[in-house]
Scaffold this motif. Structure first.
Motif, short mmCIF file in Angstrom:
data_model
loop_
_atom_site.label_atom_id
_atom_site.label_comp_id
_atom_site.label_asym_id
_atom_site.label_seq_id
_atom_site.Cartn_x
_atom_site.Cartn_y
_atom_site.Cartn_z
N THR A 33 0.80 -1.23 0.00
CA THR A 33 0.00 0.00 0.00
C THR A 33 0.83 1.28 0.00
OG1 THR A 33 -0.13 0.04 2.42
CG2 THR A 33 -1.85 -1.18 1.24
N GLY A 34 2.09 1.17 0.42
CA GLY A 34 2.91 2.37 0.55
C GLY A 34 2.54 3.20 1.77
N ARG A 35 1.83 2.60 2.73
CA ARG A 35 1.38 3.30 3.93
C ARG A 35 1.85 2.58 5.18
NH1 ARG A 35 -1.90 7.28 2.71
NH2 ARG A 35 -2.77 7.32 0.62
N GLU A 36 1.96 3.33 6.27
CA GLU A 36 2.42 2.76 7.53
C GLU A 36 1.36 1.91 8.20
OE1 GLU A 36 5.57 2.84 9.15
OE2 GLU A 36 6.00 3.33 7.08
N ASP A 37 0.08 2.28 8.00
CA ASP A 37 -0.99 1.50 8.60
C ASP A 37 -2.27 1.71 7.80
OD1 ASP A 37 -2.85 0.31 10.79
OD2 ASP A 37 -0.83 0.11 11.66
N ALA A 38 -3.38 1.26 8.36
CA ALA A 38 -4.64 1.23 7.60
C ALA A 38 -5.36 2.56 7.51
CB ALA A 38 -5.58 0.19 8.23
N MET A 39 -4.84 3.60 8.16
CA MET A 39 -5.51 4.90 8.18
C MET A 39 -4.72 5.96 7.42
SD MET A 39 -8.34 4.58 9.97
CE MET A 39 -9.14 4.07 11.50
N ALA A 40 -5.44 6.95 6.89
CA ALA A 40 -4.83 8.12 6.28
C ALA A 40 -5.68 9.33 6.64
CB ALA A 40 -4.73 7.97 4.77
N ILE A 41 -5.02 10.44 6.98
CA ILE A 41 -5.72 11.65 7.41
C ILE A 41 -5.34 12.80 6.48
CG2 ILE A 41 -6.22 13.20 9.35
CD1 ILE A 41 -4.88 11.09 11.17
N ALA A 42 -6.32 13.63 6.15
CA ALA A 42 -6.06 14.82 5.34
C ALA A 42 -7.05 15.90 5.71
CB ALA A 42 -6.14 14.50 3.85
N VAL A 43 -6.65 17.14 5.47
CA VAL A 43 -7.53 18.29 5.69
C VAL A 43 -7.68 19.03 4.38
CG1 VAL A 43 -7.87 20.45 6.94
CG2 VAL A 43 -6.82 18.50 8.10
N GLY A 44 -8.90 19.31 4.01
CA GLY A 44 -9.18 20.02 2.77
C GLY A 44 -10.58 20.58 2.80
#
Length: 293
Positions: free
Chosen positions: A102-113
């Motif tokens: 996945t190229g991610r550290e864990d199962a979650m991703a956070i963003a602000v927009g």
């Protein structure tokens, strides 16, 4: 080189050379069996012509949800393998494989927009990372999303997708259920909107905690939503379950969710809800519209 190849001019040889076709050029719709061109599928936000909403990761989710650019929020670091767990392979190996995939550290991703002009914190659960399972990393990420929303005074929108708790972390995984509940309470105390979008699948401990604590619950069409699996329930009650059991449309009819919304309509619906909940005027006709992929 055969005699035929020696006699054939190079230009003609090139015309008949075997060309490699990318493996992901076409995608088969699980519902209709139709083969869909990948670029067409992405242009339609990964919804097939038959209406099947395919699973997507955080990058596409942010792209389809926000008005334009967004700011990624770093995830907190957690212990890599606190229990030194091993089944048929070490837990560390499973984590490494998931991170590479996945190229991610864990199962979650956070963003602000911005969603239809409303600055919003968005948390996306990635089912491709060990089934989106709720472990220490995911729990810390959820609390980080809550803290970000509190610090910026923004609503929080969570897109859930999980098979449940990450059992390789044992009771440490189960402890994330009450911890995420405390995060939701922090938002409620601050009178900040909390909207949950249930995507396919949302089950287990995630359903038993923050997935069902929203001010508003929206589901994508056809998403599997429940706690235990259908087979387990049938074996327990010794009855055949009805058609479409635990799917979005079924749980909507039973009052478990508030609305079923197609993926293309989610930004508009979420934006309208946020404006109502924040008591802001409706977006003007001249407001920048979402640019579709």
């Amino acid at each position: 080189m055969s005699w035929l190849q020696r006699l054939t001019p190079p230009g003609v040889q090139k015309m008949f050379e075997k060309r490699d076709t990318p493996e992901n050029l076409w995608v088969k719709c699980p519902v209709s069996g139709e083969m869909v061109f990948t670029k067409d599928l992405e242009a339609g936000q990964f919804v097939t012509p038959a209406g099947h909403h395919m699973r997507i990761g955080p990058a596409h989710r942010f792209k389809f949800t926000f008005d334009g650019d967004w700011t990624d929020i770093p995830l907190p670091e957690v212990a890599r393998d606190p229990l030194k767990f091993r089944d048929d392979k070490p837990y560390v190996s499973r984590l490494t494989a998931a991170r590479k995939k996945t190229g991610r550290e864990d199962a979650m991703a956070i963003a602000v927009g911005s969603i239809r002009g409303v600055e919003t914190t968005v948390l996306v659960q990635d089912f491709a990372f060990m089934g989106g399972s709720l472990g220490m990393g995911a729990g810390e990420a959820f609390l980080k999303a809550c803290e970000t929303a509190l610090a910026r005074r923004t609503p929080l929108v969570v897109f859930t997708a999980a098979g449940g708790a990450r059992m390789q972390e044992g009771c440490l995984s189960l402890m994330q259920m009450p911890r995420t509940t405390l995060g939701v309470e922090m938002l409620k105390d601050a009178r900040l909107p909390y909207i949950v979008v249930l995507t396919d699948p949302t089950t287990g401990g995630v359903t038993a905690s923050y997935a069902m604590l929203g001010d508003v619950h929206i589901a994508e069409p056809g998403a599997l939503i429940g706690f235990a699996g259908q087979r387990v329930i049938e074996q327990t009650i010794r009855e055949k379950l009805p058609e479409g059991f635990q799917r979005s449309e079924y749980v909507l009819a039973k009052g478990m969710v508030d609305k079923v919304v197609a993926r293309q309509d989610l930004p508009r619906v979420i934006g309208n809800l946020l404006r109502v909940m924040l008591k802001r005027p409706a977006a003007s006709a001249n407001a920048p519209a979402k640019v579709e992929a």
